[in-house]
Design an enzyme around this catalytic site. Structure first.
Site, short mmCIF file in Angstrom:
data_model
loop_
_atom_site.label_atom_id
_atom_site.label_comp_id
_atom_site.label_asym_id
_atom_site.label_seq_id
_atom_site.Cartn_x
_atom_site.Cartn_y
_atom_site.Cartn_z
N ARG A 1 0.84 -1.21 0.00
CA ARG A 1 0.00 0.00 0.00
C ARG A 1 0.88 1.26 0.00
O ARG A 1 0.64 2.20 -0.75
CB ARG A 1 -0.91 0.00 1.24
N ALA B 1 -8.66 -16.99 10.26
CA ALA B 1 -8.95 -16.65 11.66
C ALA B 1 -8.85 -17.92 12.51
O ALA B 1 -9.84 -18.64 12.68
CB ALA B 1 -10.33 -16.04 11.77
N CYS C 1 -8.73 -18.00 15.51
CA CYS C 1 -9.60 -17.76 16.66
C CYS C 1 -10.99 -18.36 16.44
O CYS C 1 -11.72 -18.61 17.40
CB CYS C 1 -9.75 -16.26 16.91
N SER D 1 -4.08 -15.68 5.75
CA SER D 1 -5.03 -14.75 6.38
C SER D 1 -6.30 -15.43 6.88
O SER D 1 -7.40 -15.09 6.48
CB SER D 1 -5.39 -13.68 5.35
#
Ligand SMILES: Cc1cc2nc3c(=O)[nH]c(=O)nc-3n(C[C@H](O)[C@H](O)[C@H](O)COP(=O)(O)OP(=O)(O)OC[C@H]3O[C@@H](n4cnc5c(N)ncnc54)[C@H](O)[C@@H]3O)c2cc1C
Length: 445
Positions: A21, A40, A42, A38
């Site tokens: 970016r 999760a 969790c 990428s």
């Protein structure tokens, strides 16, 4: 400029995206040994317990998006096997081939792995750890195909407790095994007692205070050896904590710190020129206390990755550290913590005292009003808030963020009492539990 990143989850992908970016002209090559980026982790307990329907729902960024929209040169199935800091290269293996990859800046974002105490899980059907999406898939497949009736979770920390709920959700008769009478040290005894009561109320068997020394084949299932006894279960989860994946760094001569995590400064720099580390493989400082810790938590991994990416791109951004703020759900009980435990504070010479207050989380008369326990650790002399733990209805314990903010700002408990916190019956009593705890603490002056 060629930036090489090892590891494609929270820290690695945050950094890669940030570099591209800020500096679209930089080449960013990301090596990930698995097939996902990428994701999760969790969410794994909720996938296993079927609260989340598909493993795909846990993936934030698909590989094509990383390549096409973010311009990252993503290489899946590539394992970094060595780092040469003086030659500025990383050796990478892919399908039996080895390549030597040059870098100008390197980020190590290799995460952490589940501790298994050297147990060879491959020799036991039905024994798992819960570390990444492939573990999630294996556990779900085993439960669907083998139809176990009993499960044992070894380890009474956050992941173990979340797994207990998942297995109960699958209809398994579940036992929680923990080597101490009290659960993980990150919970104060008062919180541990509340959690144990909730587990018992929900029909979970507890096997506490017996030393776990290994697994054995027993009957049709797995035997968990606990001193002289053996406990049998069809399915076993090892939730014994995590350790940082720092071997690559150590072999390259890069310095390690707390719990063997890669030591970084506030800019995410290691002690080797041009090499950064971020996420569960890297250390952090406890904000305002200055102690080095290993804090394997998602927000810290994302932030450290972001900051490493900014600095690799030429900025000078510092990471403020962590307070080990964490929250978890055990059935309908929420438990949260931040800052120091009582023992940590005492060991640091901060002369703590503990204030425990039982209250309601909403106005007493409002539907759904539930009991809540607030435990605040305060410096006896300077009255500074050092730590806090909460237990109550799931939604109520996010109040821990008020305590995290108070600790960050080095507030005393008397200043916490001065806060003008919102009130209406559906949300809190007139004196919110945070204010009530501070009011009780004031009486002790
Ligand atoms: C079951 C579970 C539940 C959790 N729940 C919570 C929660 O509720 N709240 C919270 O804050 N945190 C939670 N966490 C912790 C959180 O998931 C981690 O802090 C976070 O994923 C760390 O991100 P990371 O990028 O540092 O490391 P990881 O997510 O471990 O990613 C590291 C990546 O590096 C790759 N890799 C490793 N070595 C190499 C190599 N040599 N070459 C190439 N690639 C390599 C790995 O394959 C992996 O994809 C949970 C973790 C688990 C396992």
């Amino acid at each position: 400029m060629r930036v090489v990143i090892i590891g494609g989850d929270a820290a690695g992908m945050s950094a890669a995206s940030q570099v591209k970016r800020l500096r679209p002209d930089y080449d960013v090559v990301l090596f990930e040994r698995g097939g996902y980026i990428s994701y999760a982790a969790c969410g794994i307990p909720y996938f296993v317990g079927k609260a989340v329907g598909s493993l795909d729902d846990l993936i934030e960024v698909l590989p094509d998006e990383a390549r096409e929209k973010r311009g990252i040169d993503l290489r899946l199935g590539h394992t970094a096997v060595a780092i040469d800091p003086s030659g500025r290269t990383v050796t990478v293996e892919h399908e039996g081939q080895t390549t030597v990859e040059p870098y100008d800046s390197l980020l190590i974002a290799t995460g952490a792995r589940a501790q298994t105490l050297g147990i060879d899980m491959g020799t036991f059907a039905g024994v798992f750890a819960m570390n990444d999406l492939s573990d999630a898939r294996k556990i779900a497949d085993y439960a669907a195909v083998e139809k176990p009736e009993t499960a044992a979770v070894i380890g009474g920390g956050y992941i173990g407790l979340e797994a207990v709920e998942s297995f109960c959700g699958l209809g398994l008769k579940t036992t929680l095994v923990h080597r101490r009478e009290d659960l993980h040290r990150s919970f104060e005894k008062e919180m541990s007692d509340i959690i144990k009561q909730k587990l018992t109320d929900k029909g979970v068997a507890l096997s506490l205070g017996k030393p776990f020394s290994g697994l054995e084949h027993l009957g049709g299932g797995v035997g968990i050896v606990l001193g002289e006894e053996s406990l049998e279960a069809d399915m076993v989860l090892l939730a014994l904590g995590v350790e940082p994946n720092s071997r690559l760094a150590a072999e390259a001569g890069i310095g390690l710190g707390a719990n063997g995590a890669i030591r970084v400064n506030e800019y995410m720099e290691t002690d080797a020129a041009g090499i950064y580390a971020a996420g569960d493989c890297a250390s952090a400082i406890l904000t305002t206390f200055g102690t080095e810790v290993h804090a394997p938590l998602a927000l810290k991994a994302n932030k450290q990755g972001l900051i490493a990416g900014m600095n690799i791109a030429g900025e000078r951004e510092a990471f403020a550290g962590v307070l080990n703020t964490a929250v978890t759900k055990i059935f309908d009980l929420g438990v949260a913590r931040t800052g120091l435990s009582f023992d940590q504070a005492r060991d640091m010479g901060l002369e703590p005292e503990k204030i425990v207050v039982r209250s309601r989380d909403r106005a007493r008369y409002y539907p759904g009003s539930s009991p809540m326990t607030s435990l605040v650790i305060v410096g006896k002399k300077d009255r500074r808030v050092l730590g806090a733990q909460l237990a109550g209805r799931v939604d109520s314990v996010k109040r821990i963020d008020v305590y995290a903010t108070a600790i960050y700002n080095r507030m005393t408990i008397d200043q916490v009492f001065e806060l003008d916190l919102a009130y209406a019956p559906p949300f809190s009593p007139v004196y919110d539990p945070v204010l009530l705890a501070a009011r009780v603490a004031r009486k002790k002056r």
